[in-house]
Design a protein around this motif. Structure first.
Motif, PDB file in Angstrom:
ATOM      1  N   UNK A 203      31.313  63.117  49.245  1.00 37.83           N
ATOM      2  CA  UNK A 203      32.165  62.212  50.033  1.00 37.83           C
ATOM      3  C   UNK A 203      33.219  61.468  49.201  1.00 37.83           C
ATOM      4  N   UNK A 204      32.847  60.808  48.086  1.00 34.72           N
ATOM      5  CA  UNK A 204      33.860  60.095  47.307  1.00 34.72           C
ATOM      6  C   UNK A 204      34.925  61.018  46.710  1.00 34.72           C
ATOM      7  N   UNK A 205      34.556  62.260  46.479  1.00 30.72           N
ATOM      8  CA  UNK A 205      35.530  63.212  45.943  1.00 30.72           C
ATOM      9  C   UNK A 205      36.532  63.638  47.012  1.00 30.72           C
ATOM     10  N   UNK A 206      36.067  63.787  48.227  1.00 27.73           N
ATOM     11  CA  UNK A 206      36.939  64.211  49.328  1.00 27.73           C
ATOM     12  C   UNK A 206      37.778  63.038  49.830  1.00 27.73           C
ATOM     13  N   UNK A 207      37.168  61.873  49.883  1.00 31.19           N
ATOM     14  CA  UNK A 207      37.850  60.696  50.440  1.00 31.19           C
ATOM     15  C   UNK A 207      38.218  59.704  49.336  1.00 31.19           C
TER      16      UNK A 207
ATOM     17  N   UNK B 159      26.286  68.772  59.925  1.00 28.96           N
ATOM     18  CA  UNK B 159      25.957  67.511  59.262  1.00 28.96           C
ATOM     19  C   UNK B 159      27.103  67.018  58.369  1.00 28.96           C
ATOM     20  N   UNK B 160      27.736  67.929  57.646  1.00 28.39           N
ATOM     21  CA  UNK B 160      28.833  67.525  56.768  1.00 28.39           C
ATOM     22  C   UNK B 160      30.003  66.974  57.593  1.00 28.39           C
ATOM     23  N   UNK B 161      30.370  67.664  58.657  1.00 31.51           N
ATOM     24  CA  UNK B 161      31.472  67.207  59.505  1.00 31.51           C
ATOM     25  C   UNK B 161      31.150  65.841  60.101  1.00 31.51           C
TER      26      UNK B 161
ATOM     27  N   UNK C 220      31.448  63.153  57.453  1.00 34.66           N
ATOM     28  CA  UNK C 220      32.861  62.877  57.176  1.00 34.66           C
ATOM     29  C   UNK C 220      33.466  61.993  58.264  1.00 34.66           C
ATOM     30  N   UNK C 221      33.178  62.304  59.511  1.00 36.57           N
ATOM     31  CA  UNK C 221      33.701  61.501  60.627  1.00 36.57           C
ATOM     32  C   UNK C 221      33.148  60.079  60.614  1.00 36.57           C
ATOM     33  N   UNK C 222      31.874  59.932  60.281  1.00 39.16           N
ATOM     34  CA  UNK C 222      31.275  58.597  60.195  1.00 39.16           C
ATOM     35  C   UNK C 222      31.846  57.795  59.023  1.00 39.16           C
TER      36      UNK C 222
ATOM     37  N   UNK D 213      34.912  58.273  57.654  1.00 37.62           N
ATOM     38  CA  UNK D 213      36.353  58.021  57.860  1.00 37.62           C
ATOM     39  C   UNK D 213      36.728  58.511  59.256  1.00 37.62           C
ATOM     40  N   UNK D 214      36.573  57.663  60.286  1.00 38.22           N
ATOM     41  CA  UNK D 214      36.763  58.073  61.679  1.00 38.22           C
ATOM     42  C   UNK D 214      38.150  58.618  62.001  1.00 38.22           C
ATOM     43  N   UNK D 215      39.159  58.335  61.175  1.00 35.35           N
ATOM     44  CA  UNK D 215      40.521  58.807  61.466  1.00 35.35           C
ATOM     45  C   UNK D 215      40.730  60.270  61.097  1.00 35.35           C
ATOM     46  N   UNK D 216      39.840  60.822  60.259  1.00 32.59           N
ATOM     47  CA  UNK D 216      40.026  62.215  59.849  1.00 32.59           C
ATOM     48  C   UNK D 216      39.751  63.142  61.022  1.00 32.59           C
ATOM     49  N   UNK D 217      40.495  64.206  61.098  1.00 33.52           N
ATOM     50  CA  UNK D 217      40.271  65.229  62.132  1.00 33.52           C
ATOM     51  C   UNK D 217      39.581  66.403  61.440  1.00 33.52           C
TER      52      UNK D 217
END
Length: 189
Positions: free
Chosen positions: A153-157, A175-177, A180-182, A184-188
């Motif tokens: 997560x910290x590497x992606x965000x 689970x990964x998706x 990620x949404x939890x 950073x809710x703005x990511x699609x």
């Protein structure tokens, strides 16, 4: 050791799955006799003798002055989650197919997959696997993936490079998706 490894593996699974390792572990302060183990496990005395002798030979069970006890390896076979997940995956997903390893290497195709189903890849058949096999696959997958997600997560965000879109190829269990949404809710996704 290598020649007998399949037999050691099967005996170890039987020791764990029958409950014998747990029984020995739970009674190390007041060890049980073979007859008592037989009665508690609802196994014949013959079966308990075979399992205990296998455990002694493999080094999972020790015989001391007081009676039977688990070795450190026996304890990890019984109690360690990673060991359990790896053994179940090896048995339920890989074991039979490994008999076709040479044919797979020569053909460049997963010949052992036929033991699980008639698919080009395992991923096509995951939802059709027998329950026990599917459970072992998912436990293995989740054990390793779930540990990697918080580190990824910290590497992606990164604070200064937060992505707006993520493409999760394959998706696996989602689970990964979801993580990620939890995060950073703005990511699609």
């Amino acid at each position: 050791r290598i020649a007998f490894a399949p037999m050691v593996f099967q005996a170890t699974k039987s020791l764990r799955d029958s409950g014998l390792l747990k029984l020995v572990m739970d009674h190390e302060d007041s060890p049980l006799t073979l007859e008592e183990m037989s009665e508690r496990l609802k196994l014949s005395l013959y079966a308990v003798r075979v399992l205990v002798e296998a455990g002694l030979g493999i080094g999972l069970i020790l015989l001391g002055k007081k009676g039977y006890a688990l070795s450190k390896t026996g304890y990890f076979i019984q109690e360690d989650e990673m060991t359990r997940v790896n053994m179940d995956f090896s048995q339920d997903v890989c074991y039979l197919g490994l008999s076709q390893l040479d044919a797979s290497l020569k053909s460049g195709r997963p010949k052992g997959l036929s033991f699980l189903g008639n698919w080009e890849t395992i991923y096509q058949g995951l939802s059709k696997l027998p329950t026990k096999t599917q459970d072992s696959w998912l436990a293995f997958d989740h054990f390793y993936s779930n540990q990697a997600f918080p580190q990824a997560l910290p590497l992606v965000f990164k604070k200064d490079q937060t992505p707006r879109y993520l493409l999760d190829i394959g998706g696996n269990t989602g689970k990964w998706a979801t993580l990620c949404l939890n995060h950073h809710p703005e990511v699609q996704v």
